[in-house]
Motif scaffolding. Structure first.
Motif, mmCIF file in Angstrom:
data_model
loop_
_atom_site.group_PDB
_atom_site.id
_atom_site.type_symbol
_atom_site.label_atom_id
_atom_site.label_comp_id
_atom_site.label_asym_id
_atom_site.label_seq_id
_atom_site.Cartn_x
_atom_site.Cartn_y
_atom_site.Cartn_z
ATOM 1 N N SER A 199 2.665 -0.612 2.013
ATOM 2 C CA SER A 199 2.880 0.502 1.085
ATOM 3 C C SER A 199 1.887 1.624 1.338
ATOM 4 C CB SER A 199 2.759 0.012 -0.363
ATOM 5 O OG SER A 199 3.732 -0.961 -0.647
ATOM 6 N N ARG B 239 2.145 -11.552 -5.636
ATOM 7 C CA ARG B 239 2.812 -10.264 -5.379
ATOM 8 C C ARG B 239 3.936 -10.438 -4.361
ATOM 9 N NH1 ARG B 239 -2.089 -5.961 -4.314
ATOM 10 N NH2 ARG B 239 -2.732 -5.591 -6.481
ATOM 11 N N LYS C 69 7.787 -9.655 -5.066
ATOM 12 C CA LYS C 69 8.394 -8.542 -4.339
ATOM 13 C C LYS C 69 9.495 -8.992 -3.400
ATOM 14 C CE LYS C 69 7.024 -4.488 -1.602
ATOM 15 N NZ LYS C 69 5.890 -3.790 -0.943
ATOM 16 N N GLN D 190 -6.310 -2.818 -7.959
ATOM 17 C CA GLN D 190 -6.006 -1.673 -8.820
ATOM 18 C C GLN D 190 -4.507 -1.347 -8.745
ATOM 19 O OE1 GLN D 190 -9.471 1.426 -8.409
ATOM 20 N NE2 GLN D 190 -8.991 0.698 -6.360
ATOM 21 N N SER D 191 -4.104 -0.343 -9.490
ATOM 22 C CA SER D 191 -2.716 0.121 -9.415
ATOM 23 C C SER D 191 -2.434 0.664 -8.018
ATOM 24 C CB SER D 191 -2.461 1.226 -10.442
ATOM 25 O OG SER D 191 -3.178 2.398 -10.081
ATOM 26 N N GLU D 192 -1.181 0.647 -7.627
ATOM 27 C CA GLU D 192 -0.795 1.141 -6.308
ATOM 28 C C GLU D 192 -1.220 2.587 -6.127
ATOM 29 O OE1 GLU D 192 3.346 1.947 -3.891
ATOM 30 O OE2 GLU D 192 3.204 0.108 -5.089
ATOM 31 N N GLU D 193 -1.107 3.391 -7.174
ATOM 32 C CA GLU D 193 -1.475 4.808 -7.108
ATOM 33 C C GLU D 193 -2.968 4.972 -6.869
ATOM 34 O OE1 GLU D 193 -0.412 8.610 -6.711
ATOM 35 O OE2 GLU D 193 1.002 7.005 -7.239
ATOM 36 N N GLN D 194 -3.785 4.197 -7.573
ATOM 37 C CA GLN D 194 -5.232 4.305 -7.421
ATOM 38 C C GLN D 194 -5.683 3.814 -6.054
ATOM 39 O OE1 GLN D 194 -7.450 5.790 -9.736
ATOM 40 N NE2 GLN D 194 -8.603 5.746 -7.797
#
Length: 209
Positions: free
Chosen positions: A18, A146, A150, A192-196
């Motif tokens: 990702s 995960r 997924k 952490q979150s994917e965005e962070q």
């Protein structure tokens, strides 16, 4: 202009794929330098065929040293066919896994030995080193959960199917590598979150660009 070789490392489930996907877009929007995106095992035609053998769940009887040697063989072809030519052109090379994975997975987790795995890979890469390695750190159990969440509709590959204890050893191997080469590695908390996670990674890469 010399090339820039960036690798992304981490245990299974750390979110490397990702991060790489988003990095491609960010890098291309930031610089006109050509970008070569690749992965290991694989990355070239021959190496991809070796990948298929390595990760096929049917090969449960594969010897640990055979696994390590196949990875080194695929890596050699990948370096000669794709990575070195790109770096010689002055391109940016972004690679999902490289030698560090073999040291963590086969050297540490398989118990073959760190030095032994380093030696066979040194023969394959002839001194090639990433300029920057970003390590995405995640707890083994979190990473495996995960993957299961997924990829519930597909068969997990041979390494993903290993027990939690194996993946805990993989993480231990990576942490030892980071301690030995702190100037090359930058660690990002992949819990952490994917965005962070991406924001942290992009800040590191942007500084190198």
């Amino acid at each position: 202009m010399s090339g820039l070789f960036i690798t992304i490392e981490g245990p299974d489930g750390a979110g490397k794929s990702s991060v790489v996907k988003r990095l491609v877009e960010a890098i291309q929007q930031t610089t006109d330098r050509p970008l070569v995106v690749t992965r290991e095992p694989g990355g070239s035609e021959i190496a991809e065929r070796i990948r298929a053998i390595l990760l096929d769940p049917i090969h449960t009887n594969m010897d640990d040293r055979t696994e390590a040697l196949l990875l080194a063989a695929g890596r050699r072809q990948h370096v000669v066919e794709k990575i070195n030519p790109a770096l010689q052109r002055g391109d940016i090379v972004l690679c999902d896994r490289f030698v560090d994975s073999s040291i963590a997975y086969q050297g540490q987790a398989r118990g073959i030995g760190i030095k032994e795995v380093k030696d066979i890979n040194e023969f394959a890469i002839e001194g090639l080193r990433p300029d920057l390695t970003i390590y995405l750190d995640v707890d083994a159990e979190v990473g495996l959960n995960r993957i299961k969440d997924k990829n519930s509709n597909r068969t997990q590959d041979r390494l993903e199917l290993e027990e939690v204890a194996f993946h805990e050893e993989v993480r231990k191997g990576y942490l030892a590598l980071i301690e030995a080469e702190p100037n090359r590695f930058v660690t990002v908390d992949a819990g952490q979150s994917e965005e962070q996670v991406f924001d942290d990674v992009w800040k590191i890469v942007r500084e190198r660009l």
